[in-house]
Design an enzyme around this catalytic site. Structure first.
Site, PDB file in Angstrom:
ATOM      1  N   ARG A 178       0.847  -1.208   0.000  1.00 21.89           N
ATOM      2  CA  ARG A 178       0.000   0.000   0.000  1.00 21.89           C
ATOM      3  C   ARG A 178       0.876   1.249   0.000  1.00 21.89           C
ATOM      4  NH1 ARG A 178      -2.732  -3.278   3.755  1.00 21.89           N
ATOM      5  NH2 ARG A 178      -1.932  -2.107   5.542  1.00 21.89           N
ATOM      6  N   LYS A 184     -12.178  14.924   4.926  1.00 29.74           N
ATOM      7  CA  LYS A 184     -13.293  14.369   4.158  1.00 29.74           C
ATOM      8  C   LYS A 184     -14.091  13.363   4.980  1.00 29.74           C
ATOM      9  CE  LYS A 184     -14.018  11.006   1.750  1.00 29.74           C
ATOM     10  NZ  LYS A 184     -13.958   9.794   0.932  1.00 29.74           N
ATOM     11  N   GLU A 189     -19.228  14.789   1.751  1.00 27.51           N
ATOM     12  CA  GLU A 189     -19.492  13.801   0.694  1.00 27.51           C
ATOM     13  C   GLU A 189     -20.719  12.944   0.988  1.00 27.51           C
ATOM     14  OE1 GLU A 189     -16.378  10.875   0.072  1.00 27.51           O
ATOM     15  OE2 GLU A 189     -17.262  10.180  -1.795  1.00 27.51           O
ATOM     16  N   LYS A 232     -18.911  17.228  -2.128  1.00 28.95           N
ATOM     17  CA  LYS A 232     -18.471  16.112  -2.990  1.00 28.95           C
ATOM     18  C   LYS A 232     -19.653  15.169  -3.205  1.00 28.95           C
ATOM     19  CE  LYS A 232     -15.170  12.282  -3.310  1.00 28.95           C
ATOM     20  NZ  LYS A 232     -13.817  11.788  -3.048  1.00 28.95           N
TER      21      LYS A 232
HETATM   22  C1  5MM Z   1     -17.069   7.146  -3.269  1.00 32.35           C
HETATM   23  O1  5MM Z   1     -15.748   6.976  -2.829  1.00 32.35           O
HETATM   24  C2  5MM Z   1     -14.932   8.125  -2.830  1.00 32.35           C
HETATM   25  C3  5MM Z   1     -14.607   8.576  -4.227  1.00 32.35           C
HETATM   26  O2  5MM Z   1     -14.097   7.464  -4.930  1.00 32.35           O
HETATM   27  P1  5MM Z   1     -14.637   7.118  -6.405  1.00 32.35           P
HETATM   28  O3  5MM Z   1     -14.262   8.303  -7.266  1.00 32.35           O
HETATM   29  O4  5MM Z   1     -13.856   5.868  -6.747  1.00 32.35           O
HETATM   30  O5  5MM Z   1     -16.096   6.893  -6.324  1.00 32.35           O
HETATM   31  C4  5MM Z   1     -13.650   7.792  -2.061  1.00 32.35           C
HETATM   32  O6  5MM Z   1     -12.988   8.960  -1.653  1.00 32.35           O
HETATM   33  C5  5MM Z   1     -13.982   6.934  -0.854  1.00 32.35           C
HETATM   34  O7  5MM Z   1     -14.715   7.679   0.049  1.00 32.35           O
HETATM   35  C6  5MM Z   1     -12.659   6.466  -0.244  1.00 32.35           C
HETATM   36  O8  5MM Z   1     -12.000   5.689  -1.185  1.00 32.35           O
HETATM   37  C7  5MM Z   1     -12.833   5.722   1.077  1.00 32.35           C
HETATM   38  O9  5MM Z   1     -13.589   4.587   0.863  1.00 32.35           O
HETATM   39  P2  5MM Z   1     -13.827   3.502   2.040  1.00 32.35           P
HETATM   40  O10 5MM Z   1     -14.934   2.664   1.483  1.00 32.35           O
HETATM   41  O11 5MM Z   1     -12.579   2.718   2.192  1.00 32.35           O
HETATM   42  O12 5MM Z   1     -14.213   4.241   3.282  1.00 32.35           O
END
Ligand code: 5MM
Length: 347
Positions: free
Chosen positions: A51, A141, A182, A224
């Site tokens: 990662r 966020k 978001e 967002k």
């Molecule tokens: C919707 O997910 C967010 C934007 O990603 P996409 O453009 O792929 O839709 C993304 O920032 C998301 O919130 C993060 O990856 C964190 O996700 P998890 O599920 O690990 O909390």
């Protein structure tokens, strides 16, 4: 609240900087389970070092700062260093990219409301925000998710998530961090474009109601949201124009003009589709829209590069080229300059 008032100008400046120069955000804030799931699908080892290597590949990509104003990190990532020992935060700061941090603790099932989730993370949030701000983060966020079904999302789920988003946003501003708010209406399902529009309006209305109740300074946030789209398994076809019109109509109906920027999530759209729709959103309106319309994509920027990288050092350069290509496409889409030819000329 006193701190929020003191931080006003700095918050406005940060929010403006996040949407300046036709740039957008790169979300690389996947939690460990999400990142591991994406690695597992490609046979990449699901280790902390893999990662770390992937996130290093992203942030040291030359030219990223020409298209990306801010990146959203995850708690593990904000504490990591490059192979050579420079902290990721310093790499970003030196390249002029603002660092953000995901601070929610994930969307949790609600046993008495099957199919619905409420995002956790308010406990101890002030302390965590203070630490991230002290480390050098400039924004944060929090994501809430809403599935569409016959009776979903229910009113209590919308209210609970909107209330938590507003509490988070207020605490962020008190800590001097711009909150990226978001609320994601998911694409999964058979719902129509009209139903997505109806639910997105409902969700955003509740979110702005709670933000105003908590006296969040709207000039110092970034929204967002999802684009308004038909469900992935919807039987009815929606034209590109219908998608653009529904998204713009929804935003004009509910997003106050004081919000400086709307940075869409990609939500599982293909990278090309996400760029093309962002481009359309930035070209369709005859009169200027009150907010900047930009991107905060994770998969729609990272996925092609991740597939090329595959966990192998030998692929780093090619993966960075693919990453930069997607960043450039979205940078172009922000000013309505994205074309199919950009995809064809990509190596
Ligand atoms: C919707 O997910 C967010 C934007 O990603 P996409 O453009 O792929 O839709 C993304 O920032 C998301 O919130 C993060 O990856 C964190 O996700 P998890 O599920 O690990 O909390």
């Amino acid at each position: 609240m006193g701190d929020r008032i003191m931080n006003t100008q700095a918050l406005i400046d940060t929010a403006q900087a996040l949407v300046a120069d036709h740039k957008g955000l790169l979300a690389m804030d996947e939690s460990t389970p999400t990142c591991n799931r994406r690695f597992a699908a490609l046979g990449i080892p699901q280790t902390e070092d893999a990662r770390r290597a992937w996130r290093e590949l992203i942030i040291v990509t030359r030219g990223l700062n020409e298209c990306i104003s801010g990146v959203i990190l995850y708690d593990e990532t904000i504490r990591q260093h490059t192979q050579e020992g420079t902290s990721f935060l310093n790499v970003l700061i030196e390249s002029g990219i603002l660092a953000g941090i995901k601070v929610d603790m994930g969307a949790k099932e609600v046993p008495e409301h099957p199919g619905e989730k409420i995002t956790a993370g308010l406990d101890g949030l002030s302390e965590r925000l203070a630490e991230y701000a002290q480390m050098g983060a400039r924004f944060a966020k929090w994501r809430a998710v809403f599935a569409i079904g016959e009776a979903l999302p229910g009113h209590p789920c919308i209210e609970a998530n909107a209330h938590a988003l507003a509490c988070y946003a207020a605490l962020c501003q008190d800590a001097g961090l711009v909150p990226v708010v978001e609320p994601e209406v998911l694409m999964t399902g058979t719902h129509t474009l009209a139903r997505c529009q109806e639910v997105t309006v409902q969700v955003l209305t509740s979110v702005f109601h709670h933000l105003q109740e908590q006296e969040v300074m709207l000039e110092g946030i970034i929204l967002k949201p999802n684009m308004v789209l038909p469900g992935l398994n919807c039987a009815e076809h929606s034209t590109a124009d219908a998608v653009t019109d529904a998204t713009i109509a929804c935003l004009l109906q509910v997003v106050p003009v004081t919000v400086p920027g709307i940075a869409f999530l990609s939500g599982g759209q293909s990278p090309q589709m996400a760029s093309s729709r962002l481009n359309a959103l930035n070209t369709v309106s005859k009169t200027p829209l009150p907010w900047a319309l930009t991107f905060s994509f994770a998969r729609a920027i990272q996925q092609p590069a991740l597939e090329i990288w595959h966990g192998e050092n030998v692929n780093v350069e090619a993966a960075q080229a693919a990453l930069l290509h997607r960043a450039r496409c979205n940078h172009a889409a922000r000013r309505g300059a994205y074309t199919d030819a950009m995809e064809q000329s990509n190596p």
